[in-house]
Scaffold this motif. Sequence first.
Motif, PDB file in Angstrom:
ATOM      1  N   GLY A   1       1.962   2.361  -3.339  1.00  0.00           N
ATOM      2  CA  GLY A   1       0.947   2.851  -4.278  1.00  0.00           C
ATOM      3  C   GLY A   1       0.129   1.773  -4.960  1.00  0.00           C
ATOM      4  N   ALA A   2       0.100   0.559  -4.383  1.00  0.00           N
ATOM      5  CA  ALA A   2      -0.673  -0.514  -5.016  1.00  0.00           C
ATOM      6  C   ALA A   2      -2.173  -0.291  -4.825  1.00  0.00           C
ATOM      7  CB  ALA A   2      -0.263  -1.860  -4.430  1.00  0.00           C
ATOM      8  N   THR A   3      -2.945  -0.620  -5.853  1.00  0.00           N
ATOM      9  CA  THR A   3      -4.407  -0.570  -5.734  1.00  0.00           C
ATOM     10  C   THR A   3      -4.849  -1.788  -4.907  1.00  0.00           C
ATOM     11  OG1 THR A   3      -4.691  -1.899  -7.706  1.00  0.00           O
ATOM     12  CG2 THR A   3      -4.633   0.479  -8.021  1.00  0.00           C
ATOM     13  N   PRO A   4      -6.104  -1.801  -4.410  1.00  0.00           N
ATOM     14  CA  PRO A   4      -6.541  -2.966  -3.630  1.00  0.00           C
ATOM     15  C   PRO A   4      -6.330  -4.281  -4.379  1.00  0.00           C
ATOM     16  CG  PRO A   4      -8.146  -1.205  -3.452  1.00  0.00           C
ATOM     17  CD  PRO A   4      -7.124  -0.736  -4.436  1.00  0.00           C
TER      18      PRO A   4
ATOM     19  N   ILE B   1       3.823  -1.742 -10.813  1.00  0.00           N
ATOM     20  CA  ILE B   1       2.379  -1.548 -10.589  1.00  0.00           C
ATOM     21  C   ILE B   1       1.890  -0.226 -11.193  1.00  0.00           C
ATOM     22  CG2 ILE B   1       2.218  -3.003  -8.536  1.00  0.00           C
ATOM     23  CD1 ILE B   1       2.310  -0.479  -6.824  1.00  0.00           C
TER      24      ILE B   1
ATOM     25  N   MET C   1       0.831  -1.210   0.000  1.00  0.00           N
ATOM     26  CA  MET C   1       0.000   0.000   0.000  1.00  0.00           C
ATOM     27  C   MET C   1       0.864   1.258   0.000  1.00  0.00           C
ATOM     28  SD  MET C   1      -2.891  -1.276   2.681  1.00  0.00           S
ATOM     29  CE  MET C   1      -3.605   0.295   3.070  1.00  0.00           C
TER      30      MET C   1
ATOM     31  N   ARG D   1      -0.030   7.706  -5.014  1.00  0.00           N
ATOM     32  CA  ARG D   1       1.143   7.286  -5.781  1.00  0.00           C
ATOM     33  C   ARG D   1       2.210   8.374  -5.870  1.00  0.00           C
ATOM     34  NH1 ARG D   1      -0.821   3.052 -10.427  1.00  0.00           N
ATOM     35  NH2 ARG D   1      -1.054   1.364  -8.929  1.00  0.00           N
TER      36      ARG D   1
ATOM     37  N   GLN E   1      -4.062  -4.898  -6.686  1.00  0.00           N
ATOM     38  CA  GLN E   1      -2.621  -5.182  -6.748  1.00  0.00           C
ATOM     39  C   GLN E   1      -2.102  -5.675  -5.397  1.00  0.00           C
ATOM     40  OE1 GLN E   1      -1.480  -1.320  -8.247  1.00  0.00           O
ATOM     41  NE2 GLN E   1      -1.207  -2.086 -10.330  1.00  0.00           N
ATOM     42  N   VAL E   2      -2.686  -5.139  -4.309  1.00  0.00           N
ATOM     43  CA  VAL E   2      -2.303  -5.603  -2.968  1.00  0.00           C
ATOM     44  C   VAL E   2      -2.670  -7.089  -2.835  1.00  0.00           C
ATOM     45  CG1 VAL E   2      -2.787  -5.386  -0.493  1.00  0.00           C
ATOM     46  CG2 VAL E   2      -2.502  -3.329  -1.865  1.00  0.00           C
TER      47      VAL E   2
END
Lengths: 247, 238
Positions: A150-153, B123, A147, B97, A155-156
């Motif tokens: 910068g990972a999206t949910p 990512i 997180m 980000r 991607q997490v």
Amino acid sequence: MGGDRGEGGKFIMDSITEGFRRAFSLIFTLDIELLKIIFLSLKVSGTALLIATATGLSLGAFVGLKRFPLRGIIISLMNTFMGLPPVVVGLFLYLILSRSGPFGFMGLLYTPSAMVIAQSILAFPIVASLSHSAIVNVDPIIKQASMTLGATPFQVTLNIMREARYGIMSGIIAALGRVMAEVGAILIVGGNIAGYTRVMTTTIALETDKGNFELAIALGIILLLLSLTINMTLHLVQRRGMVKINI
Amino acid sequence: MSLRLTAINICKSYNGKPVLKDCSVSFDSAGIYILMGPNGSGKSTFLRICALLENPDEGKINYFSDIPIIPPLSRGELKRGVFSENNILKRDIELKRRITLLLPRVGVFNTTVFKNAAYGLKIRGMGHDEIEKKVNTVLEFVGLSHKKNHNALTLSSGETQRLGIARAMVIEPEALFLDEPTASVDQENTEIIENIILNMKGKNGSTVIIATHDISQAERLAGRVLIMQDGKIVETSF
């Protein structure tokens, strides 16, 4: 009496020796019947494993990553169903798929599809439960670290599953081991029809009953080799998952 | 290129115990800020809230930038502060980000040092060649080039911390939060990490906020200082 028992024992040993000799002959001559049986076994178990992996992994990941009511009950059910007796699964599936059952109209009984369903039901809780264990055992710091980067949910979630990959693969391989060796459920719903629903395990059971040991032994050897391959793969996967930490 | 942020009346409690009490501060220019205070004074919680990893019970964080935050915050979000959502994961990913937080325990992934450092870029959908170039540069900068193909779990604690810094640096955050970056490393690695931070300052004009309880470290890093005590910001030097 003693002499009779000795002669009986010699007869069985001779049968087994002859069985092995002819079994190797069947294997090395690539007997067409043997190959068909092996191919159907792999097709049924492979398809069942694919279905169980898609559904079981999704459930395991969902239960492992989300908090919701009844979560504890679902976990208990997944663990309990890992030990489902195959004949009981076969019996219930038979009742559901038989002509008078609720899904009788689909005409699935005594088809490879029914065998796939039976094996999927047996493999599903193994994949789900072992995937869930692997996912909940991932260090919570992985979620936070993903997180912060910068990972999206989504991607997490993928990253947590990637961290749990060795445990998940162990679950899939364990499920494959179970379905490949299974006989009770597929015998009931598949019917062991020659050239159509006859697979390795059901053939071994039938041929042993008939006293035709050679085909049974040939298939037994192949089943053992497959089992050995599956277990060696499992061992290698688990070994890869263990990283030597030299701090 | 930097994000500026303002914390307004931040309050936070855990199990009814107040950890942050009405903290307000404005980081309104780029550079190094040192958040000083004894263990348990609320530094980590404050950083986590500033880095959008946690919600405050009361108060809000506002981010400002020369480059607009895309997509722009809605009027409702601006009014309530960016902490309008209950769930951090639902919050504006574009803003998230542009900032990053290095946790006290880095949390390396079970893969190679290179892939760990490349994660933030991957990512974001960056191309393979560009990732390779950027990651190689940053690994060289933190002195881990020779270990780029090693599994990150085999690194020493000092190397792990440097990997954490590399992983954060490679995404070129406009606001970087470091929570006790040298707490678990030896003297040699402490010096290496401090040099990395000082060199980083020269490389890009980002806002770097470092929580530490080490007074001598605060002096060495020569940043603007905030002092926290019992969940309150008791002094600022800017």
